[in-house]
Scaffold this active site. Sequence first.
Site, short mmCIF file in Angstrom:
data_model
loop_
_atom_site.label_atom_id
_atom_site.label_comp_id
_atom_site.label_asym_id
_atom_site.label_seq_id
_atom_site.Cartn_x
_atom_site.Cartn_y
_atom_site.Cartn_z
N HIS A 198 -35.59 0.24 6.51
CA HIS A 198 -34.95 -0.90 7.16
C HIS A 198 -33.62 -0.50 7.77
CE1 HIS A 198 -32.51 -4.55 7.43
NE2 HIS A 198 -33.60 -5.28 7.34
N TRP A 199 -32.90 0.34 7.07
CA TRP A 199 -31.61 0.92 7.42
C TRP A 199 -30.41 0.00 7.21
CZ3 TRP A 199 -27.39 0.51 10.66
CH2 TRP A 199 -26.52 1.61 10.63
N ASP A 200 -30.59 -1.32 7.17
CA ASP A 200 -29.41 -2.21 7.06
C ASP A 200 -29.66 -3.35 6.08
OD1 ASP A 200 -26.80 -2.89 7.66
OD2 ASP A 200 -27.30 -3.99 9.48
N LEU A 201 -30.25 -3.02 4.92
CA LEU A 201 -30.63 -4.09 3.98
C LEU A 201 -29.47 -4.44 3.05
CD1 LEU A 201 -33.10 -5.86 3.41
CD2 LEU A 201 -33.60 -4.36 1.48
#
Length: 308
Positions: A198-201
Amino acid sequence: MTTSTVIDVPGAFVASYGTQGARARAWLDGLPKLGGAFLERWELRPDGPARWGMASLALPVRRADGSPAVLKLQEPREETFGAIPGLLAWRGDGIVRLLDHDETTTVQLLERLDAERPLSSVPDEESAVGVLAGLLARLTSVPAPAGLRRLSDIAAAMVADTPGAVPALRDPAERKLVERCASAVAELMGEAGDRLLHWDLHSGNVLAGAREPWLAIDPEPLAGDPGFDLLPGLDDRWAAIAASGDPAGAVLRRFDRLTEAIGADRRRAVGWTLGRVLQNALWDVEDGKDTLEPTQVLIARTLLEHRG
Ligand SMILES: Nc1ncnc2c1ncn2[C@@H]1O[C@H](COP(=O)(O)OP(=O)(O)O)[C@@H](O)[C@H]1O
Ligand SMILES: [Mg+2]
């Protein structure tokens, strides 16, 4: 697309987006018409005030059948191109559903969630971290579809950029820390993974839903090792960590909880988290800074000392 319909673009969004070069300005200038074109194309009508974060405008809309949705507009950039293939691969499992999309502009029509109830508004930190851990485990268990940018490439570029960036830092101890992060990444480069990340959770990117209590939004997907997805959960709700009186202990408890949830190998989880600290450090230097964020330094030092 020729259309006369336009959307209202809040001035506060334009002001917060900033003037990051000619491409960003052109995108902002075209936004009223771009939004209008998609209202027509997908037969949508506006349904309430727009919301926004650092990078996107999200307009509540109704579809022709009356069902609620959100029209999400974000500038097409390297990091945002993965959102559509990523959301298609997740198929709404633990994350917002993609109802329609346009590849060229990266405009998305999303299932409407409850923007009034982000996970960041839940007072109990423990249960919020538990929700993040559960979503992280589900999201990173999915294999990445072909064509996404890859952690292996990102890691190689970061390692190559480190020697040029380090001299910009004033504190020799910070320079050394960044070099240690880069060697940890260099060691792991051959095993960069192939899961959908997701990279930005963080808890601002999780909203209450109807079909599931909590669903993620706002992915910037890449293919890689789930360990690279831990940092937004580690520095999330930092006020709670700072107030705990023992920030290092609080970081370690979170790290263990998230690592256990995704069933990660600890060495890789530490190494790839140092990789995220490195990524942030390189961006800071690029932005002209000569010191690191204290939070990032604390997380990196704590992991190196206690989990390395
Ligand atoms: N599917 C959705 N349902 C309801 N609100 C949404 C949805 N997607 C985004 N939003 C609202 O728009 C804001 C910005 O969207 P987000 O995808 O997080 O973009 P950014 O990259 O700008 O953070 C969110 O914080 C939320 O308030
Ligand atoms: Mg967001």
